[in-house]
Design a protein around this motif. Structure first.
Motif, PDB file in Angstrom:
ATOM      1  N   THR A   1       0.795  -1.085  -0.141  1.00 47.42           N
ATOM      2  CA  THR A   1      -0.130   0.029   0.112  1.00 47.42           C
ATOM      3  C   THR A   1       0.806   1.201  -0.037  1.00 47.42           C
ATOM      4  N   VAL A   2       0.563   2.023  -0.947  1.00 52.04           N
ATOM      5  CA  VAL A   2       1.201   3.424  -0.947  1.00 52.04           C
ATOM      6  C   VAL A   2       0.316   4.606  -0.297  1.00 52.04           C
ATOM      7  N   THR A   3       0.952   5.300   0.367  1.00 48.91           N
ATOM      8  CA  THR A   3       0.233   6.543   0.991  1.00 48.91           C
ATOM      9  C   THR A   3       0.568   7.749   0.109  1.00 48.91           C
ATOM     10  N   LEU A   4      -0.716   8.437  -0.306  1.00 49.77           N
ATOM     11  CA  LEU A   4      -0.746   9.599  -1.163  1.00 49.77           C
ATOM     12  C   LEU A   4      -0.930  11.008  -0.520  1.00 49.77           C
TER      13      LEU A   4
ATOM     14  N   GLY B   1      -7.348  -0.258  -3.472  1.00 53.41           N
ATOM     15  CA  GLY B   1      -7.016  -0.175  -2.221  1.00 53.41           C
ATOM     16  C   GLY B   1      -5.452  -0.181  -1.920  1.00 53.41           C
ATOM     17  N   THR B   2      -4.484  -0.254  -3.097  1.00 58.41           N
ATOM     18  CA  THR B   2      -3.207  -0.154  -3.051  1.00 58.41           C
ATOM     19  C   THR B   2      -2.842   1.247  -2.926  1.00 58.41           C
ATOM     20  N   ILE B   3      -3.352   2.268  -2.987  1.00 53.80           N
ATOM     21  CA  ILE B   3      -3.173   3.779  -2.640  1.00 53.80           C
ATOM     22  C   ILE B   3      -4.003   4.087  -1.605  1.00 53.80           C
ATOM     23  N   LYS B   4      -3.650   4.691  -0.387  1.00 57.59           N
ATOM     24  CA  LYS B   4      -4.313   5.211   0.552  1.00 57.59           C
ATOM     25  C   LYS B   4      -3.883   6.815   0.671  1.00 57.59           C
ATOM     26  N   VAL B   5      -5.050   7.437   0.348  1.00 52.70           N
ATOM     27  CA  VAL B   5      -5.124   9.017   0.206  1.00 52.70           C
ATOM     28  C   VAL B   5      -5.195   9.715   1.556  1.00 52.70           C
ATOM     29  N   GLU B   6      -4.280  10.578   1.787  1.00 46.73           N
ATOM     30  CA  GLU B   6      -4.411  11.325   2.984  1.00 46.73           C
ATOM     31  C   GLU B   6      -4.677  12.800   2.581  1.00 46.73           C
ATOM     32  N   LEU B   7      -5.690  13.244   2.990  1.00 53.93           N
ATOM     33  CA  LEU B   7      -6.203  14.772   2.664  1.00 53.93           C
ATOM     34  C   LEU B   7      -5.850  15.476   3.600  1.00 53.93           C
ATOM     35  N   ASN B   8      -5.350  16.833   3.042  1.00 55.36           N
ATOM     36  CA  ASN B   8      -5.156  18.021   3.795  1.00 55.36           C
ATOM     37  C   ASN B   8      -5.605  19.115   2.844  1.00 55.36           C
TER      38      ASN B   8
END
Length: 331
Positions: free
Chosen positions: A28-31, A60-67
């Protein structure tokens, strides 16, 4: 008596089983994103959709963190280039600090209508700018529509005479400063986060902004909004190229398609029109200049545009000429 196994046969069988077994799930990659999207705005909605689309389409291999709460665009873009965030949303003004050729799109009165805008953006602008951003170490995903830029103030304004000598907020972009100066006002360069304090203290008496930022941030401090329509503002969705290039082809497709461009254009235009229709009930005075008054603003715009075009790089001039040729084909 136990049966002795052939070690070589056992090793061969294990190797075959390992080769035949399905590969493990992709890591999993965090974006990490960065943007300023006022709560309740179309942009806040579409960043949420970006997250949902990317996470779904990447399986599901990318998890997006929103700011979505950082109005300091200079900080966002610095962090993007340093790899501290992975993808950001930036205004044209901010994008021009990374790629000067973006200034072409900020020229006063470059586009006279949505018809002009749609025609120009559909005629290859995205690909042209993607190549230029790529050379800067940035992967541009798409332009995102903000809408036409207008003039806000703490007092009634109808013509350039009303802002002569008045201090008005400008961005770091040369186009913003040239426009305000050509209108006869005094440009005061302030980051967007300092616009409201500047209006409240009297440091500035007005400025320029599209409806999205004006309605979400500035309107209460500057309740007069003149529809000069002197520029068309877009944003850019951009990713750090080193981050983007490490993604698998499937992940890259998920990220590229994460922003629903056509839907966002439609919803932004509808939202902007609704704000103008509801403005009076919110205590905001929206003024449409007369034909004579608009002609004065357009004259100021031409003066600013001539100054800006004279300083274009050869590549910027090529893009400008291409836009003019494309618009000339409209009947």
């Amino acid at each position: 008596m136990p049966v002795l196994k052939n070690p070589l046969a056992t090793l061969a069988a294990a190797t075959l089983l390992a080769a035949a077994a399905p590969t493990g799930a992709q890591e999993t990659v965090t974006l990490r994103t960065g943007a300023f999207a006022p709560p309740g705005s179309v942009f806040a909605t579409y960043w949420q959709r970006f997250k949902a689309n990317v996470e779904r389409d990447s399986k599901g291999t990318i998890k997006v963190e929103l700011n979505m709460g950082d109005p300091n665009e200079g900080n966002l873009l610095s962090n993007l280039r340093r790899g501290r965030v992975d993808c950001v949303g930036a205004s044209l003004q901010g994008s021009a600090t990374v790629l000067p050729e973006v200034a072409v799109l900020q020229l006063p009165y470059l586009f006279a209508s949505f018809r002009h805008v749609d025609h120009a953006y559909d005629a290859g602008l995205v690909e042209a700018y993607r190549k230029l951003f790529d050379a800067k170490g940035i992967t541009m995903l798409s332009f995102v529509e903000v809408g036409f830029t207008h003039t806000y103030s703490t007092m009634p304004v109808k013509s350039p005479a009303d802002v002569k000598g008045v201090k008005m907020r400008a961005t770091l972009a040369r186009a913003s400063q040239a426009w305000i100066k050509a209108a006869g006002a005094e440009p005061v360069v302030l980051p967007i986060a300092e616009a409201v304090p500047g209006l409240q203290t009297g440091l500035i008496k007005g400025g320029e902004s599209g409806i999205v930022v004006y309605s979400g941030l500035i309107a209460k401090a500057a309740p007069h909004y003149l529809l000069t329509g002197h520029a068309f503002d877009s944003g850019t969705i951009m990713c750090n190229k080193a981050f983007f290039d490490k993604l698998s082809p499937e992940q890259q497709t998920a990220v590229r398609n994460g922003w629903s461009v056509k839907d966002q254009v439609r919803d932004t235009r509808a939202s902007n029109e609704k704000f103008l229709a509801d403005a009076a009930g919110l205590g905001i005075t929206v003024v449409r200049p007369s034909a004579a008054e608009l002609a004065q603003w357009q004259a100021a715009g031409r003066k600013a545009a001539e100054e800006l075009i004279a300083g274009f790089t050869p590549e910027a001039r090529r893009i400008y000429d291409d836009i003019q040729r494309d618009l000339a084909t409209l009947k």
